[in-house]
Design a protein around this motif. Structure first.
Motif, PDB file in Angstrom:
ATOM      1  N   VAL A 162       1.923  40.749  43.994  1.00  0.00           N
ATOM      2  CA  VAL A 162       1.968  40.718  44.909  1.00  0.00           C
ATOM      3  C   VAL A 162       1.826  39.820  46.259  1.00  0.00           C
ATOM      4  N   VAL A 163       0.879  39.128  45.861  1.00  0.00           N
ATOM      5  CA  VAL A 163       0.413  38.283  46.508  1.00  0.00           C
ATOM      6  C   VAL A 163       1.564  37.159  46.623  1.00  0.00           C
ATOM      7  N   GLU A 164       1.733  37.079  45.414  1.00  0.00           N
ATOM      8  CA  GLU A 164       3.008  35.775  45.140  1.00  0.00           C
ATOM      9  C   GLU A 164       4.348  36.070  45.622  1.00  0.00           C
ATOM     10  N   ARG A 165       4.594  37.266  45.782  1.00  0.00           N
ATOM     11  CA  ARG A 165       5.982  37.564  46.614  1.00  0.00           C
ATOM     12  C   ARG A 165       5.542  37.301  48.202  1.00  0.00           C
ATOM     13  N   ALA A 166       4.736  37.467  48.420  1.00  0.00           N
ATOM     14  CA  ALA A 166       4.540  37.673  49.800  1.00  0.00           C
ATOM     15  C   ALA A 166       4.399  36.258  50.441  1.00  0.00           C
ATOM     16  N   VAL A 167       4.156  35.557  49.302  1.00  0.00           N
ATOM     17  CA  VAL A 167       3.925  33.822  49.666  1.00  0.00           C
ATOM     18  C   VAL A 167       5.103  33.073  49.775  1.00  0.00           C
ATOM     19  N   ILE A 168       5.903  33.863  48.871  1.00  0.00           N
ATOM     20  CA  ILE A 168       6.823  33.122  48.951  1.00  0.00           C
ATOM     21  C   ILE A 168       8.105  33.506  50.352  1.00  0.00           C
ATOM     22  N   LEU A 169       7.562  34.624  50.574  1.00  0.00           N
ATOM     23  CA  LEU A 169       8.002  35.680  51.871  1.00  0.00           C
ATOM     24  C   LEU A 169       7.727  34.308  53.714  1.00  0.00           C
ATOM     25  N   VAL A 170       6.660  34.185  53.358  1.00  0.00           N
ATOM     26  CA  VAL A 170       6.499  33.795  54.487  1.00  0.00           C
ATOM     27  C   VAL A 170       5.977  32.554  54.661  1.00  0.00           C
ATOM     28  N   ARG A 171       5.852  32.160  53.055  1.00  0.00           N
ATOM     29  CA  ARG A 171       5.270  29.927  53.531  1.00  0.00           C
ATOM     30  C   ARG A 171       4.312  29.522  54.501  1.00  0.00           C
ATOM     31  N   GLN A 172       4.484  30.087  55.627  1.00  0.00           N
ATOM     32  CA  GLN A 172       3.222  30.155  57.013  1.00  0.00           C
ATOM     33  C   GLN A 172       3.032  30.965  58.202  1.00  0.00           C
ATOM     34  N   GLY A 173       1.756  30.501  58.388  1.00  0.00           N
ATOM     35  CA  GLY A 173       1.547  31.539  58.862  1.00  0.00           C
ATOM     36  C   GLY A 173       0.824  32.978  58.305  1.00  0.00           C
ATOM     37  N   GLN A 174       0.528  33.940  58.629  1.00  0.00           N
ATOM     38  CA  GLN A 174      -0.297  35.009  58.344  1.00  0.00           C
ATOM     39  C   GLN A 174       1.017  36.367  57.766  1.00  0.00           C
ATOM     40  N   ILE A 175       0.250  36.740  56.402  1.00  0.00           N
ATOM     41  CA  ILE A 175       1.049  37.990  55.487  1.00  0.00           C
ATOM     42  C   ILE A 175       0.814  39.361  56.317  1.00  0.00           C
ATOM     43  N   ARG A 176       2.055  39.538  56.694  1.00  0.00           N
ATOM     44  CA  ARG A 176       1.587  41.150  57.849  1.00  0.00           C
ATOM     45  C   ARG A 176       2.354  42.395  56.394  1.00  0.00           C
ATOM     46  N   SER A 177       1.895  43.202  56.386  1.00  0.00           N
ATOM     47  CA  SER A 177       2.457  44.824  56.104  1.00  0.00           C
ATOM     48  C   SER A 177       3.573  44.799  55.799  1.00  0.00           C
ATOM     49  N   HIS A 178       4.538  44.322  56.440  1.00  0.00           N
ATOM     50  CA  HIS A 178       6.224  44.296  56.675  1.00  0.00           C
ATOM     51  C   HIS A 178       6.287  43.319  54.969  1.00  0.00           C
ATOM     52  N   HIS A 179       5.395  42.404  54.292  1.00  0.00           N
ATOM     53  CA  HIS A 179       6.248  41.559  54.120  1.00  0.00           C
ATOM     54  C   HIS A 179       5.400  42.443  52.057  1.00  0.00           C
ATOM     55  N   LEU A 180       4.342  43.027  52.002  1.00  0.00           N
ATOM     56  CA  LEU A 180       4.249  43.784  51.154  1.00  0.00           C
ATOM     57  C   LEU A 180       5.419  44.728  50.323  1.00  0.00           C
ATOM     58  N   PRO A 181       4.847  45.171  49.070  1.00  0.00           N
ATOM     59  CA  PRO A 181       5.375  45.597  48.360  1.00  0.00           C
ATOM     60  C   PRO A 181       6.033  47.573  49.239  1.00  0.00           C
TER      61      PRO A 181
END
Length: 476
Positions: free
Chosen positions: A393-412
């Motif tokens: 889950v964290v790896e997927r979110a990092v791929i989506l975000v790249r920089q900044g913070q992980i938000r709710s909509h970045h989670l599955p």
């Protein structure tokens, strides 16, 4: 290039080696030797002459075969002939070094030209032997090279265990995980067989590696195998090895994990899936430390520590006849239960941040962390896939975000379902809470049943029943 049978003479009467270093004083930990020579007479003579209590010898006839064998066999010392049919032996040295920079390389050749010797040493060879060579000289050089390389590995392992970023570690401040880490440290410096229990994805493999790295066997091999999905024939071959011609595809003899890992640790994951016919042979190894390769007639001794893991209750397997009772009790010398992530709510965010830092380093991203809403979702999700699922889950979110913070909509989307999050999901089943409460009482009292029962305000009989029902291990 073949030099003829008379070029190398190996004494069949085994001269006594002058080498008396501690590597040779431990015959139960044989050195893994790869011989690379295109002359079958040399390969056969060395295989017959070298003492099997000192060395496990595997041969290759050319450079390509040598690289393939080295990748799986992990030799401690390579005996390398410079005249090979497909590649110059000198060109093979740096490629062997890429596979294992700590492997020893001893060059065997018919030439004594100083320029060849110098080039071999500059490329990374440890020593140089001109043919013909006596067995006494070969034993001396092998012994010295082996002990030097083992000391290098031991130093590397000690540094990694102390502070290396790649050292295995189970993350989590929760009480259940502190208990697991304490048990790992208690059992690591023994040779006891360990049974790791827990759901898939909880970190049983990591716990096994921690036990190995914290033990006196840390400089030895750590080899793992998953017992699920392999046919009995393949599983037996991988574990015990096979002789040439043992079955249709056995074109040459091959040592198994128990042979290669002598002096180290073998980790068998999903041991509950091991076929009964293989279980009986593994039981013999645990009882006698001896086994035979598939198709072999010679007993082979091994000095290996066994760690097994299961994601199912082996007692159920005993009841349905799919697991041997005698093997179960041999494996269950020291059991460690790795709790599922849903029982370790205090660990979730620390694990998530650990994975985030690891992924930022490997992926070159600059993700700063999790917004509060995303953190709340992570903390209250049920995590059926445990730590492995969290990392994905964290790896997927990092791929989506790249920089900044992980938000709710970045989670599955699964994590956002109402049934999986919120206050209701945070409420654990009563039996799970009770098991943790009883375990804590036993830890506080050092396993004293009378005092623990008093703390819990129940009778000793009731406490015994709860210990049995929840399969809680009581410290001696």
């Amino acid at each position: 290039m073949r030099h003829g049978r008379s070029v190398i003479h190996v004494a069949v009467t085994r001269a006594t080696s002058r080498y008396t270093g501690d590597a040779m004083a431990t015959p139960t930990v044989p050195g893994r030797i790869l011989l690379v020579d295109d002359d079958p007479a040399i390969r056969e003579s060395l295989a017959a002459a070298l003492d099997p209590t000192r060395y496990v010898l595997v041969s290759a006839a050319d450079g390509a075969s040598a690289l393939a064998v080295a990748e799986g066999f992990s030799p401690e010392v390579v005996l390398l002939d410079l005249g090979l049919p497909d590649i110059q032996g000198l060109d093979l040295i740096p490629r062997l070094r890429e596979l294992d920079e700590l492997a020893g390389i001893v060059v065997l050749t018919a030439t004594s030209e100083i320029s060849v010797v110098v080039r071999a040493m500059r490329l990374g060879a440890d020593n140089f032997l001109a043919k013909p060579v006596s067995l006494e000289t070969l034993n001396d050089v092998l012994g010295r090279t082996l002990i030097a390389r083992r000391r290098d590995r031991q130093l590397r392992a000690l540094v990694a265990r102390a502070a290396g970023p790649d050292a295995p570690v189970l993350i989590g401040p929760s009480r259940p995980m502190r208990r697991v880490v304490d048990l790992i440290h208690q059992v690591a410096d023994t040779d006891a067989t360990v049974l790791l229990e827990g759901e898939s994805g909880t970190g049983k493999g990591l716990a096994a590696e921690m036990i190995h790295r914290a033990s006196a066997r840390a400089e030895g091999p750590f080899l793992d195998m998953n017992c699920a999905g392999l046919s009995p024939t393949l599983l037996e071959s991988e574990l015990f090895g096979h002789e040439k011609g043992a079955f249709t595809d056995a074109q040459q003899a091959k040592p198994g994990l128990l042979e290669i890992a002598s002096g180290g640790t073998v980790f068998l994951d999903e041991i509950g899936e091991m076929p009964l016919e293989v279980q009986s042979k593994l039981l013999k190894v645990l009882e006698s430390r001896r086994f035979r390769r598939v198709g072999g007639i010679r007993d082979i001794s091994t000095n290996v520590r066994l760690i097994a893991a299961t994601n199912r209750d082996l007692k159920d397997a005993l009841q349905d006849g799919t697991f041997r009772e005698d093997l179960y009790y041999r494996l269950n010398v020291f059991a460690i239960n790795i709790p599922p992530l849903r029982h370790r709510a205090d660990d979730i965010l620390e694990l998530a941040h650990h994975f985030l830092g690891e992924l930022n380093r490997t992926m070159g991203t600059r993700v700063e962390g999790f917004e509060p809403a995303a953190s709340d979702i992570l903390k209250h999700y049920y995590w059926p896939g445990n730590v492995r699922e969290l990392r994905n889950v964290v790896e997927r979110a990092v791929i989506l975000v790249r920089q900044g913070q992980i938000r709710s909509h970045h989670l599955p989307a699964d994590l956002l379902k109402p049934s999986r999050t919120g206050a209701a999901a945070a409420v654990r089943p009563l039996a799970e809470s009770e098991a943790e409460h009883v375990t804590h009482a036993l830890e506080v009292t050092g396993g004293n049943i009378k005092r623990a029962a008093e703390l819990l305000d129940i009778s000793r009989t009731t406490l015994y029943n709860k210990i049995k029902a929840h399969k809680i291990r009581v410290a001696d």
